[in-house]
Design a protein around this motif. Structure first.
Motif, PDB file in Angstrom:
ATOM      1  N   ASP A  69      56.251  61.997  62.590  1.00 53.58           N
ATOM      2  CA  ASP A  69      55.663  61.674  63.887  1.00 53.58           C
ATOM      3  C   ASP A  69      54.630  62.747  64.211  1.00 53.58           C
ATOM      4  N   HIS A  70      53.634  62.367  65.036  1.00 50.69           N
ATOM      5  CA  HIS A  70      52.605  63.339  65.411  1.00 50.69           C
ATOM      6  C   HIS A  70      53.062  64.258  66.535  1.00 50.69           C
ATOM      7  N   ASP A  71      54.174  63.899  67.219  1.00 50.61           N
ATOM      8  CA  ASP A  71      54.608  64.615  68.423  1.00 50.61           C
ATOM      9  C   ASP A  71      55.789  65.531  68.102  1.00 50.61           C
ATOM     10  N   ASP A  93      49.913  63.561  61.567  1.00 49.17           N
ATOM     11  CA  ASP A  93      49.184  62.389  62.033  1.00 49.17           C
ATOM     12  C   ASP A  93      49.479  61.231  61.074  1.00 49.17           C
ATOM     13  N   SER A  95      47.726  58.883  60.161  1.00 51.65           N
ATOM     14  CA  SER A  95      46.628  58.555  59.257  1.00 51.65           C
ATOM     15  C   SER A  95      46.756  59.309  57.939  1.00 51.65           C
ATOM     16  N   SER A 119      45.424  49.702  62.518  1.00 53.45           N
ATOM     17  CA  SER A 119      44.236  48.937  62.146  1.00 53.45           C
ATOM     18  C   SER A 119      44.443  48.202  60.825  1.00 53.45           C
ATOM     19  N   TRP A 122      44.444  50.675  57.987  1.00 52.55           N
ATOM     20  CA  TRP A 122      45.718  51.381  57.852  1.00 52.55           C
ATOM     21  C   TRP A 122      46.739  50.495  57.141  1.00 52.55           C
ATOM     22  N   ARG A 169      42.698  47.578  71.379  1.00 50.89           N
ATOM     23  CA  ARG A 169      41.921  48.816  71.463  1.00 50.89           C
ATOM     24  C   ARG A 169      42.393  49.810  70.411  1.00 50.89           C
ATOM     25  N   ASP A 170      41.586  50.825  70.184  1.00 49.38           N
ATOM     26  CA  ASP A 170      41.945  51.879  69.235  1.00 49.38           C
ATOM     27  C   ASP A 170      43.085  52.704  69.804  1.00 49.38           C
ATOM     28  N   LYS A 171      44.222  52.732  69.115  1.00 52.85           N
ATOM     29  CA  LYS A 171      45.379  53.504  69.546  1.00 52.85           C
ATOM     30  C   LYS A 171      45.528  54.809  68.751  1.00 52.85           C
ATOM     31  N   GLY A 172      44.436  55.197  68.071  1.00 53.44           N
ATOM     32  CA  GLY A 172      44.439  56.427  67.299  1.00 53.44           C
ATOM     33  C   GLY A 172      44.385  56.212  65.797  1.00 53.44           C
ATOM     34  N   LEU A 173      44.500  54.935  65.369  1.00 47.85           N
ATOM     35  CA  LEU A 173      44.469  54.617  63.937  1.00 47.85           C
ATOM     36  C   LEU A 173      43.445  53.526  63.661  1.00 47.85           C
TER      37      LEU A 173
END
Length: 268
Positions: A69-71, A93, A95, A119, A122, A169-173
């Protein structure tokens, strides 16, 4: 979304998530896992470990879990049921998941409530990485674009259209596939020679889950307001009505999700 708020949201949704998941796909995956004395499991976007808490006790054999996870705040809260399996966490991340979580190579790649946020590119990288490793894949609780109320409100359709537009929308990926994600991944895995199954895993929320429904509705209103800035007052009024309806037992809401299992080759 702050880490504290996100952790509260994950804790609130966990019982509904666990209840909604497809048992049939888990049983099919379990049969596949029984042929392997040791199972390396990679859990993407793992948050506090809800996916592991549900799945690990239902799979057989020796299991080694890697949570990505990124968090770091969410990973610090990760826990597992006392099932004797090993697990570790990696902050990264998503990605870059294939670079940071490939040693050892996973036998199973899984994620919960992630697929609709990613995306097309991805997804393609996921299929490529899993095919190279002949890894099984279980993606669960992906939003499918359907929200059904047991009693209608005049703004339901407009709000749903705004929510589904916001999902892309772009959610970071990259630009997210939103409700189309499960179908897109199923097609890609079939093209890669996998056997694929998709089952519904909807939430069915009423008065008994009013806190979760309220948090969900609040999130929907925020997303709809971003899509329709001129409609703030009407959208907020809709949210207040819907929260009151659920709390009073006047309506239930069914939120569509899908679970997907992909097994390599002719296995399973």
């Amino acid at each position: 979304m702050s880490g504290h708020f996100q952790a509260d949201w994950l804790a609130l949704r966990e019982p509904a998530d666990h209840q909604a998941r497809s048992r049939a796909l888990v049983q099919r995956l379990q049969a596949w896992c029984e042929r392997r004395p040791c199972l390396q499991v990679l859990d993407l976007g793992s948050g506090t470990g809800s996916n592991m808490r549900f799945l690990a006790p239902r799979l057989s054999g020796d299991q080694h879990w890697t949570l990505v996870d990124h968090d770091p705040a969410l990973l610090a809260l990760a826990t597992a049921k006392d099932n004797g399996h090993e697990w570790r966490s990696i902050q990264a991340d998503l990605s870059q998941w294939d670079r940071v979580a490939s040693d050892p190579a996973p036998d199973l790649v899984t994620a919960s409530a992630l697929l609709d946020l990613v995306s097309a590119d991805w997804l393609e990288s996921l299929v490529t990485a899993c095919r190279e490793r002949r890894a099984a894949v279980l993606m669960v609780l992906s939003y499918d674009g359907r929200v059904e109320w047991s009693s209608p409100d005049p703004l339901d359709d407009a709000v749903l259209a705004a929510i589904n537009a916001h999902q892309q929308r772009d959610k970071g990926l990259g630009a997210a596939l939103g409700p189309a994600a499960t179908g897109a991944l199923a097609a890609r895995f079939r093209d890669a020679g996998y056997r694929v199954w998709v089952d519904p895993s909807p939430w069915d929320l009423g008065r008994e889950a009013a806190m979760l429904a309220q948090a969900l509705i609040d999130g929907w209103v925020a997303a709809a307001c971003e899509q329709l800035p001129a409609g703030h007052s009407r959208l907020r009024a809709w949210g207040e009505r819907r929260c009151a309806d659920v709390a009073a037992g006047r309506t239930r809401v069914r939120v569509g999700h899908q679970d997907l299992l992909a097994l390599p080759g002719s296995e399973g």
